[in-house]
Each structure stands twice: as C-alpha cells, then as structure tokens.
Motif scaffolding. Structure first.
Motif, PDB file in Angstrom:
ATOM      1  N   GLN A 175       0.849  -1.185   0.000  1.00  0.00           N
ATOM      2  CA  GLN A 175       0.000   0.000   0.000  1.00  0.00           C
ATOM      3  C   GLN A 175       0.889   1.241   0.000  1.00  0.00           C
ATOM      4  O   GLN A 175       2.013   1.206   0.515  1.00  0.00           O
ATOM      5  CB  GLN A 175      -0.907   0.032   1.222  1.00  0.00           C
ATOM      6  CG  GLN A 175      -2.085  -0.937   1.161  1.00  0.00           C
ATOM      7  CD  GLN A 175      -3.036  -0.633   0.024  1.00  0.00           C
ATOM      8  OE1 GLN A 175      -3.025  -1.326  -0.998  1.00  0.00           O
ATOM      9  NE2 GLN A 175      -3.852   0.389   0.163  1.00  0.00           N
ATOM     10  N   ASN A 176       0.381   2.350  -0.569  1.00  0.00           N
ATOM     11  CA  ASN A 176       1.161   3.584  -0.616  1.00  0.00           C
ATOM     12  C   ASN A 176       1.176   4.305   0.725  1.00  0.00           C
ATOM     13  O   ASN A 176       2.132   5.014   1.060  1.00  0.00           O
ATOM     14  CB  ASN A 176       0.609   4.524  -1.683  1.00  0.00           C
ATOM     15  CG  ASN A 176       0.658   3.919  -3.074  1.00  0.00           C
ATOM     16  OD1 ASN A 176      -0.374   3.615  -3.666  1.00  0.00           O
ATOM     17  ND2 ASN A 176       1.858   3.727  -3.599  1.00  0.00           N
ATOM     18  N   LYS A 177       0.103   4.129   1.507  1.00  0.00           N
ATOM     19  CA  LYS A 177       0.007   4.825   2.798  1.00  0.00           C
ATOM     20  C   LYS A 177      -1.070   4.151   3.638  1.00  0.00           C
ATOM     21  O   LYS A 177      -1.717   3.195   3.200  1.00  0.00           O
ATOM     22  CB  LYS A 177      -0.328   6.304   2.587  1.00  0.00           C
ATOM     23  CG  LYS A 177      -1.642   6.528   1.848  1.00  0.00           C
ATOM     24  CD  LYS A 177      -1.920   8.004   1.638  1.00  0.00           C
ATOM     25  CE  LYS A 177      -3.253   8.214   0.916  1.00  0.00           C
ATOM     26  NZ  LYS A 177      -3.548   9.656   0.714  1.00  0.00           N
ATOM     27  N   GLU A 178      -1.280   4.670   4.839  1.00  0.00           N
ATOM     28  CA  GLU A 178      -2.332   4.162   5.721  1.00  0.00           C
ATOM     29  C   GLU A 178      -3.666   4.751   5.281  1.00  0.00           C
ATOM     30  O   GLU A 178      -4.081   5.820   5.730  1.00  0.00           O
ATOM     31  CB  GLU A 178      -2.029   4.513   7.175  1.00  0.00           C
ATOM     32  CG  GLU A 178      -0.760   3.876   7.708  1.00  0.00           C
ATOM     33  CD  GLU A 178      -0.480   4.264   9.147  1.00  0.00           C
ATOM     34  OE1 GLU A 178      -1.210   5.136   9.681  1.00  0.00           O
ATOM     35  OE2 GLU A 178       0.460   3.721   9.746  1.00  0.00           O
ATOM     36  N   ASN A 179      -4.357   4.061   4.388  1.00  0.00           N
ATOM     37  CA  ASN A 179      -5.618   4.563   3.845  1.00  0.00           C
ATOM     38  C   ASN A 179      -6.741   4.467   4.868  1.00  0.00           C
ATOM     39  O   ASN A 179      -6.767   3.571   5.717  1.00  0.00           O
ATOM     40  CB  ASN A 179      -6.018   3.762   2.606  1.00  0.00           C
ATOM     41  CG  ASN A 179      -5.057   3.967   1.451  1.00  0.00           C
ATOM     42  OD1 ASN A 179      -4.476   5.031   1.303  1.00  0.00           O
ATOM     43  ND2 ASN A 179      -4.893   2.945   0.634  1.00  0.00           N
ATOM     44  N   ALA A 180      -7.686   5.401   4.754  1.00  0.00           N
ATOM     45  CA  ALA A 180      -8.896   5.323   5.569  1.00  0.00           C
ATOM     46  C   ALA A 180      -9.917   4.398   4.923  1.00  0.00           C
ATOM     47  O   ALA A 180     -10.788   3.846   5.598  1.00  0.00           O
ATOM     48  CB  ALA A 180      -9.489   6.718   5.757  1.00  0.00           C
ATOM     49  N   SER A 181      -9.807   4.228   3.597  1.00  0.00           N
ATOM     50  CA  SER A 181     -10.754   3.382   2.888  1.00  0.00           C
ATOM     51  C   SER A 181     -10.121   2.880   1.597  1.00  0.00           C
ATOM     52  O   SER A 181      -9.374   3.601   0.933  1.00  0.00           O
ATOM     53  CB  SER A 181     -12.033   4.177   2.564  1.00  0.00           C
ATOM     54  OG  SER A 181     -12.916   3.427   1.757  1.00  0.00           O
TER      55      SER A 181
END
Length: 452
Positions: A175-181
């Motif tokens: 993943q590119n970042k800590e996504n919220a969704s």
C-alpha cells in the motif's frame, strides 16, 4: 507458608537461570560496508549515438547492519545510503530533493523459531519485515547486489526445513500509505527510476511456494510464484489506477549439481495469467549450462538461455524474469532484462564462461555472449526486414582480496552491436555507434564485529 516461599524461590532461581542462559547465548553482529565503484560508460545499457561523449562517475554504497541472535529469535537491521559522488554540495544542503535522497532502511526483519531448539533435524520459523529474498542462482528471485541500492521486499516468509529438504511460503501486500478506505495501489514510485529492474510496474502483492532439496554437490527446487498488479484505465493518456488486480503466475524447476569434474545447471519455467498491462500471457524460459573443471583453479563451460517473446494474437509470449539478478546472466553491460528495454521479442543467449582462480586471493573471469532475439523483429527500411542477431559481448573481470575484509575488483566489457539492436523496435538509438565500451573499478570494504 514455608512451602510457598520455597516454590517462589525455586521459580525465581529458574527464571534467573533462563535469563542468564539467554544472555550467555545471545550474539550481536555489527557489520559495515563501504563500496565505491568508478565507471566509464560508453554505451552501457544501450549503444550511444555517434559523437555522444562517454560518462565517468563514482557511486558509493554505505551500509551499517546489526544482527541480534538469541533464544528462538533473530533480529536484522540494515541502514543503507546509495549515492553518486558530488550529487550533494559539500556543505549542508537544504534543497536536496527526494529523488536524490539515497539514505534508506534496506532491511528490518525478525525471524522467530516456532519449534523448540531441542529439535535438531527440523525447524519451523517465520521471518517478517523488510528483507532480501534469495533463491537458487538468483535468476528469478535475488537481492540484485550489483546495483548499489540492491533489492528488498516487505514480506512474511514461513520456513520449514528438515534434513536435506526445505519448504518456504511467502506473502507480500503493498500500500502507498495508511488509507482510511480502499486498497487501490499506485505502483509508480516517486523519483526518476523504475519500480523494477525490468522497467515494469511494482507489484501490488505476491505469494510464493518454494520447495528445495540439497544434493551431494548442488540442489534441486520447485517454484510457484504469483504476483498481482493494480488494474488501471486510461484517461487522456494518463493511467488511472483502480480497484482489483491482474494476476501473473510463474512456475518451474531448477537443478544444479557436480559429477566429478563436470558441473551442470538447468532450469525451466512457464509464465501465464495476465501481465501488468492486463494482457493475456503465455511465456517460458529454458536454460542449460555445462562446466568442466580442468583443475581446481581453472574451469570453462558453455550454455544457452532462451526466453520466449513476441505475441500470438492478443496473447503476449514475452517472458519476464521476475525479481532476479540479470547482471549475473545476460551480460555485464546490462543490455537485456535490465532498466534499458530491448523490446518484447525474447532472447536467445549462447555463451562461454571461463574462470581462473589460483587462490582465494585473486581470480579472473572471461565470458563471451552471442545475443539474438527469440522472435523475428522487423527493421524498417531494410530489404531483409526480419532479423534476429543483436550482437556479441565480451566481459573480462578480475578480483584481488587484499584481506578478508578488503577487495578490489575491476572489469572491461565491449559490445559489438548490430543494426537490429539499435533499430526502432528494439533499443531505438538513431545513428548509433557500432561498438560500445564499459569499464569499472570497485573497492569493497566489509568489516564485521561479533559480540557475545
């Protein structure tokens, strides 16, 4: 009450004994590396146009690694800086861009032994975190150590080993970042470099199963590797990544063993599913090498590598050697399966390799390659518009070990290219030079300290 106090003392003594035992068996290894490489590039990766000057530069890898080994656990950490001499100013530079920031965390992993240490003939362990993956001869999965930045993966690997057998299963999910969704992944990294050595997209995830067996003087193995790539659609010539993935599978066998004075290496792999562009895929790799040891210090051998290419209707036949070390196999000048593309026609490589190693202090190698396209390639504007030969490459290297921690290595390579190699459908270099040169000198310093 007396019995209770006695039990508490016994437990405390036992815990103290365990702590002392763990402390006494713990080991900390501190390893450092400083590797400088000065290169003269006059057509490395691809031929240069006429009148284009050669490049000369020095790159440097600096590493500091820690390995902590104690009861049923290992911890590894490697800090790495890879850069070119002079890319930063000689005082504090506040304008360095992210593209030039070579300081990074190369490895950070823990390996937990899930079985007890009393089991001597088998073990089950789990290694998790940022780590190098190295299997067999590194043709498909390797750490790409030749590049100063090398290669690593954020993954988990479950390992079962028993006597001469080993079974590994690994998984990664990016993943590119800590996504919220959502889990949409953009595989295009920041900066002026590609996501992989083959110039392809970064994988969204992968899973693999590796089974290997040690032989008397070699090993045999089976690999099943599945990697997934983010789906996308094109909007005004721009890729827009979306949910879902295309999955590619690679499977096959590897064999390496020595019989008397004859060494043999062979591999066969098949690739299917869909590539990173969503195109149906059916491709393969065949490789064979036979080496003869005239003496303990001198050996020579001949081999051939074949990777499919071209297409059949809407199905691509172009084989991709995954996440291996192409510099080790397809010429030291990195014309094939490296950052510089060479089309999708596949590759046939006939080669002879010779090594002279009179002692552990120094050795010399000399390789000759004949490279050709596996599929016919159209050369616009020529009467015979379907050719295959890319040319020949000569590689000569030498290494001298000053001590066990200091080595000096140098090499020279020359490529005799053809008009097919520089044509628009391959390297696309107009008015190219007929020959290319590359030379390097590398100093490798690797001190190591062990604390018990």
């Amino acid at each position: 009450m007396y019995t209770k106090k006695l039990c508490m003392k016994a437990i405390a003594a036992l815990l103290s004994a365990i702590a002392i035992h763990q402390t006494s068996t713990a080991q900390l290894t501190v390893a450092a590396q400083l590797r400088t490489r000065t290169e003269l590039r006059d057509g490395q990766g691809a031929p240069l146009p006429e009148n284009a000057p050669a490049a000369l530069f020095t790159s440097q890898r600096t590493r500091l690694g820690l390995l902590y080994n104690t009861y049923r656990i290992k911890l590894g950490l490697t800090i790495q800086d890879a850069r070119v001499w002079g890319q930063d100013v000689s005082t504090i530079n506040k304008t360095t861009t992210a593209d030039n920031n070579g300081l990074m965390l190369h490895e950070a992993w823990a390996e937990i032994l899930l079985t007890d240490t009393t089991l001597k003939d088998q073990s089950l362990s789990f290694k998790v975190g940022r780590q190098e993956l190295v299997y067999d001869d590194q043709r498909l999965i390797g750490n790409l150590d030749w590049l100063q930045q090398a290669r690593r993966h954020d993954a988990g690997v479950l390992k079962y080993e028993r006597n001469k057998w080993m079974l590994h299963a690994g998984v990664a999910f990016n993943q590119n970042k800590e996504n919220a969704s959502g889990t949409v992944y953009n595989p295009v990294p920041p900066g002026n470099y590609t996501a992989s050595t083959n110039g392809g997209a970064m994988y969204k995830s992968f899973e693999f199963l590796y089974a290997g067996r040690k032989l008397q003087k070699g090993n045999a193995s089976f690999l099943l590797f599945s990697d997934q790539f983010s789906k996308y659609h094109t909007d005004s010539s721009t890729k827009v990544y979306q949910a879902g993935t295309w999955s590619r599978l690679t499977t096959g066998f590897y064999f390496n063993n020595q019989y008397g004075k004859i060494g043999t290496t062979a591999s066969a792999y098949y690739q299917f599913g869909k590539n990173s562009n969503g195109q149906q895929l059916s491709a393969g790799l065949l490789s064979g090498f036979v080496q003869y040891y005239f003496t303990k210090s001198f050996s020579t051998g001949a081999g051939v590598d074949y990777t499919t290419g071209g297409s059949n209707g809407t199905t691509s036949n172009a084989f991709d050697p995954l996440y291996g070390t192409p510099h080790k196999f397809w010429g030291l000048m990195d014309y094939f399966y490296a950052a510089s593309p060479f089309g999708k026609g596949g590759l046939t490589d006939y080669y002879i390799k010779t090594k002279f190693k009179p002692s552990d202090k120094y050795w010399l190698t000399a390789d000759v390659h004949q490279f050709s396209s596996a599929a016919s390639v159209i050369v616009p504007g020529t009467p015979d518009n379907k050719k295959k030969s890319f040319g020949q490459e000569i590689d000569i290297t030498g290494t001298y070990n000053v001590t066990k921690q200091i080595s000096i290595e140098g090499g020279y390579s020359h490529f005799f290219s053809t008009t097919l190699l520089t044509s628009p459908n391959v390297k696309n270099v107009p008015n190219a030079k007929a020959g290319a040169n590359w030379a390097y000198v590398m100093i490798n310093i690797k001190p190591e300290f062990i604390f018990k």
